[in-house]
Design a protein around this motif. Structure first.
Motif, PDB file in Angstrom:
ATOM      1  N   PRO A 549       0.795  -1.235   0.000  1.00  0.00           N
ATOM      2  CA  PRO A 549       0.000   0.000   0.000  1.00  0.00           C
ATOM      3  C   PRO A 549       0.828   1.286   0.000  1.00  0.00           C
ATOM      4  N   PHE A 550       2.128   1.200   0.335  1.00  0.00           N
ATOM      5  CA  PHE A 550       2.976   2.397   0.264  1.00  0.00           C
ATOM      6  C   PHE A 550       3.332   2.750  -1.171  1.00  0.00           C
ATOM      7  N   MET A 551       3.180   1.777  -2.084  1.00  0.00           N
ATOM      8  CA  MET A 551       3.418   2.064  -3.500  1.00  0.00           C
ATOM      9  C   MET A 551       2.201   2.825  -4.042  1.00  0.00           C
ATOM     10  N   SER A 552       2.422   3.962  -4.600  1.00  0.00           N
ATOM     11  CA  SER A 552       1.313   4.851  -4.974  1.00  0.00           C
ATOM     12  C   SER A 552       0.486   4.265  -6.108  1.00  0.00           C
ATOM     13  N   CYS A 553      -0.769   3.876  -5.813  1.00  0.00           N
ATOM     14  CA  CYS A 553      -1.619   3.260  -6.834  1.00  0.00           C
ATOM     15  C   CYS A 553      -2.164   4.310  -7.806  1.00  0.00           C
ATOM     16  N   SER A 554      -2.635   3.851  -8.948  1.00  0.00           N
ATOM     17  CA  SER A 554      -3.094   4.772  -9.992  1.00  0.00           C
ATOM     18  C   SER A 554      -4.340   5.549  -9.591  1.00  0.00           C
ATOM     19  N   ALA A 555      -5.104   5.041  -8.594  1.00  0.00           N
ATOM     20  CA  ALA A 555      -6.311   5.745  -8.150  1.00  0.00           C
ATOM     21  C   ALA A 555      -5.973   7.094  -7.521  1.00  0.00           C
ATOM     22  N   LYS A 556      -4.707   7.253  -7.087  1.00  0.00           N
ATOM     23  CA  LYS A 556      -4.295   8.516  -6.477  1.00  0.00           C
ATOM     24  C   LYS A 556      -3.866   9.545  -7.516  1.00  0.00           C
ATOM     25  N   LEU A 557      -3.731   9.116  -8.768  1.00  0.00           N
ATOM     26  CA  LEU A 557      -3.288  10.028  -9.830  1.00  0.00           C
ATOM     27  C   LEU A 557      -4.187  11.258  -9.975  1.00  0.00           C
ATOM     28  N   PRO A 558      -5.527  11.099  -9.914  1.00  0.00           N
ATOM     29  CA  PRO A 558      -6.367  12.304  -9.995  1.00  0.00           C
ATOM     30  C   PRO A 558      -6.050  13.326  -8.902  1.00  0.00           C
ATOM     31  N   ILE A 559      -5.718  12.837  -7.698  1.00  0.00           N
ATOM     32  CA  ILE A 559      -5.381  13.748  -6.597  1.00  0.00           C
ATOM     33  C   ILE A 559      -4.092  14.496  -6.931  1.00  0.00           C
ATOM     34  N   TYR A 560      -3.063  13.728  -7.362  1.00  0.00           N
ATOM     35  CA  TYR A 560      -1.789  14.363  -7.688  1.00  0.00           C
ATOM     36  C   TYR A 560      -1.959  15.368  -8.828  1.00  0.00           C
TER      37      TYR A 560
END
Length: 780
Positions: A549-560
């Motif tokens: 879970p520390f590896m940044s998943c693609s679902a967080k891309l919209p946030i970034y």
């Protein structure tokens, strides 16, 4: 000397194989047996592990494990072709003709209403899932590294509604070494399928047939599918199919799963042997090169002794005898033998070892490989060194070279991120956002002209279009990233990354094989957690699951993407790279902490086959992209759609369900206001941001949609949040509690206690790291 000391490019003969337990058995199953020839190919860039060639395929091994293998007769590598003893050709009989297979006395064909169930079994990375897709029309994920299939998958054979074929995880033998191998063995032994479809990599037939021989001992109707025959032909080799059928006593069908060649004939044979219950004719392999018949006497003596126990426990007799001779305690326990019987078996095995000059496990492995050698000698004309292998060696000089491997990996990942976030993905995302804006304006104009109620208009525009639309706009970025990751996976590069990174990962207590689940985790945490099943050690598996879970998943891309565009527009790619590496760095720190506390001990041995590089299949890549896009859109129009409507309702009405003039007086403001103080030290103590973070636990993409609904326009957010606060918020979103689906997958793999630790632990870690970032930002 030991294998560890063998110079690069030199060949030696294995004298003895040390070690004990499942690992030693795994070495034997992979072909590292006394008298086998092994060539040292290369060392990893950091000196460990090493790559060996044995039986015409490449295998990785750590130096510590290579030290357990004694060798003799060190010499220059000379690749000799196996002597081909071509005999008189045999004509190919029709279905059920030729007498090659036998039926049990008194058995009739199965009634038409009985479902024909098949187990699809084969070595790792031999094309099982590709064949499964061809048989069933399913579209399971396919990749070119060992361990893509981590769970069983079921499907109906096209055109045969009364069938069920199960795609099982890849195994090298029926002596299970890792968790997913146990899944396969338990299914075949306990589920009693009506037939087995054993898929074999025809380019690497010696290793693959080792499993075939064990499957034949199970006495289940079976058909052998020789996959990748197109590669064998293209490289100038051939296999005498009818002669191989005669020697093995089962139907053999040449296929190319990737090109859909031979599939219909394979289906015909599989349906026939299952329907008419035609069993393998041959079960006895111990009459070949058996010194004085010692293995034969041992096996048959044990078979006579355990016959009643095997029948009672419904374990195939020949299989049980060979497993007991090997020293398989799982089978021994199931047979429930008394002490006298166990002692007698020990004496029989001891006699075998004295006569054969090999220990029990090595003697059985040698028996199987001797039979395989005979079969291949009479039926397989080995091709020249394949184009695929020559190409792989050339590419590996750079991608696994001593001085080029790490820079190449960093360079490849940097190019992937740059193309995703600054070029292709960003360009496509801009186009899609323009389309969403145009559609939003159009719908809003229609609603105004139609004099639609203001509250309903706000729901449609502010709630649905702004909320869901803000997330959908990031779809191109996610698809682009998955495109590049699937290309790397499908090409075979992922296995090289594991080889290169093993020594580095061992410093934090993991095996190089852990890199695959963690790289998958960059796409989505759920399959990353599931992929950890391929790890043979429970310790490594738990550590990998907790770190994924520390590896940044693609679902967080919209946030970034959302916050980078607002606060750091000139440094998009740099911010993305920093975020990704921050996740990796924090994961490393946690791994070091766990290594010294919860998970003391050493990482498991690194034994893995390196597949040839292959051109990524267009169909495989296109399917993966479609699956990820579909999954993203389903969440956007289900979970996120519902979340945005709920958020809109809560921020539009007060506790008496009257429309509020300002959202500060809404239900949401009151509830979120209780939580907001937790985030105040981090620089984002606004109730609206607290609400967005809570919605992010449902699905990370909904953080952006919630913010869009609550703030209405980005100017308000820009005025409220400082640059330091934005940086702190980005890091918090990177590290805090994974989504519900990810937590559920951790619970499924490790249990509720570990899922709770992940959920609460990551929240605490995220808070601490975000607080440090805030302090550093304020100082700077």
């Amino acid at each position: 000397m030991t294998l560890k000391e063998l110079p690069i490019g030199k060949t030696a003969t294995v004298l003895s194989v040390g070690g004990e337990g499942a690992l030693r058995q795994h070495f034997l199953d992979m072909g590292i047996i006394p008298n086998a020839n092994v060539t040292m190919m290369k060392h990893a860039p950091m000196g460990d592990p090493v790559e060996l060639r044995i039986n015409s395929y490449e295998l990785t091994l750590r130096l510590a494990d290579a030290e357990k293998i004694k060798i003799t007769d060190v010499r220059d590598e000379v690749r000799k072709e196996r002597e081909f003893l071509e005999k008189k050709r045999i004509s190919h009989p029709g279905l059920g003709e030729g007498g090659k297979y036998h039926k049990k006395e008194g058995e009739n064909p199965l009634p038409d209403d009985v479902k024909l169930t098949f187990a699809l079994v084969g070595n790792q990375n031999c094309g099982k899932t590709t064949l499964f897709n061809q048989l069933t029309g399913s579209n399971q994920h396919v990749g070119n590294f060992p361990g893509v299939t981590v769970d069983r998958k079921d499907g109906i054979i096209k055109g045969y509604p009364n069938t069920l074929v199960t795609d099982l995880p890849g195994i090298y033998s029926l002596s299970p070494y890792s968790n997913e191998e146990i899944v396969t063995r338990e299914f075949v032994l306990n589920e009693c399928p009506k037939g087995i479809i054993n898929i074999v990599d025809a380019t690497n037939i010696e290793r693959n047939l080792y499993l075939t021989m064990q499957l034949m001992e199970l006495d289940i109707p079976m058909v052998l599918a020789l996959n990748m025959m197109d590669e064998v032909r293209d490289n100038g080799g051939y296999i005498l199919i009818n002669e191989m059928e005669e020697l093995l006593g089962i139907p053999v069908v040449p296929i190319s799963a990737a090109k859909n060649e031979g599939i219909s004939e394979l289906i015909d044979h599989a349906i026939h042997v299952a329907k008419y219950q035609e069993y393998p004719k041959r079960h006895d392999f111990c009459d070949i090169n058996d010194n004085n018949g010692s293995v034969h006497r041992c096996l048959h003596g044990i078979m006579h002794m355990i016959e009643d126990h095997a029948e009672q426990e419904k374990i195939p007799l020949r299989f049980a005898a060979s497993k007991i001779t090997e020293g398989d305690n799982l089978v021994l326990e199931r047979l429930k033998l008394d002490e006298n019987e166990k002692n007698t078996i020990d004496h029989i095995v001891e006699q075998l070892e004295n006569e054969r000059g090999l220990d029990r496990a090595a003697a059985i492995a040698d028996m199987r490989f001797s039979f395989i050698e005979k079969v291949c000698q009479e039926t397989v004309k080995k091709p020249k060194e394949s184009k695929e292998h020559i190409r792989s060696i050339k590419i590996d000089k750079i991608l696994t070279g001593k001085y080029t491997a790490i820079p190449a990996f960093i360079g490849i990942m940097a190019i992937v991120f740059w193309l995703t976030f600054n070029v292709i993905g960003a360009w496509l995302s801009d186009i899609l956002n323009l389309g969403i804006e145009w559609m939003t304006l159009g719908v809003e104009n229609l609603l105004v002209r139609g004099n639609v109620n203001e509250v309903l208009r706000s729901l449609i525009i502010d709630g649905i279009f702004n909320g869901v639309g803000s997330v959908v706009g990031f779809l191109p970025i996610i698809v682009t990233l998955f495109f590049f990751l699937s290309m790397l996976e499908d090409s075979g590069y992922m296995a090289r990354v594991a080889f290169v990174m093993d020594k580095l990962l061992r410093k934090i207590g993991l095996s190089g094989r852990s890199i695959v689940p963690m790289l998958v985790g960059f796409g989505c945490t759920v399959p990353g957690v599931m992929a950890s099943r391929t790890l043979p050690s429970e310790r490594d598996r738990k550590m990998t699951i907790l770190l994924t879970p520390f590896m940044s998943c693609s679902a967080k891309l919209p946030i970034y993407g959302f916050f980078t565009a607002l606060f750091f527009p000139k440094y998009g790619a740099l911010v993305m790279v920093i975020l990704y590496f921050t996740g990796i760095f924090v994961g490393i720190l946690m791994a070091l902490l766990m290594k010294k506390s919860l998970f003391k001990g050493e990482a498991v041995p690194f034994v893995m086959e390196l597949p040839n590089y292959r051109m990524p299949g267009k169909k495989n890549v296109a399917h993966l992209l479609w699956e990820k896009a579909k999954d993203f859109l389903q969440r956007a129009f289900t979970v996120i759609f519902v979340a945005t409507i709920v958020i809109w309702v809560l921020q539009t009405f007060n506790i008496h369900f009257n429309v509020v003039e300002s959202s500060h007086n809404s239900i949401l403001a009151k509830v979120a206001g209780w939580i907001a103080p937790i985030f105040k030290p981090l620089g984002f103590g606004d109730w609206r941001i607290s609400t967005a973070l809570i919605s992010g636990v449902m699905a990370k993409e909904s953080v952006v949609s919630t913010l869009s609904v609550l703030f209405g326009d980005t100017k308000t957010l820009l005025d409220m949040l400082s640059t330091t606060g934005a940086a702190s918020l980005l890091v918090f979103c990177l590290l805090y509690t994974p989504c519900i689906a990810a937590v559920a997958s951790v619970k499924k793999e490790l249990g509720g206690k570990w899922a709770t630790i992940v959920a609460l632990g990551q929240f605490l870690i995220a808070w601490i790291v975000a607080f440090v970032i805030r302090i550093i930002g304020m100082i700077l």
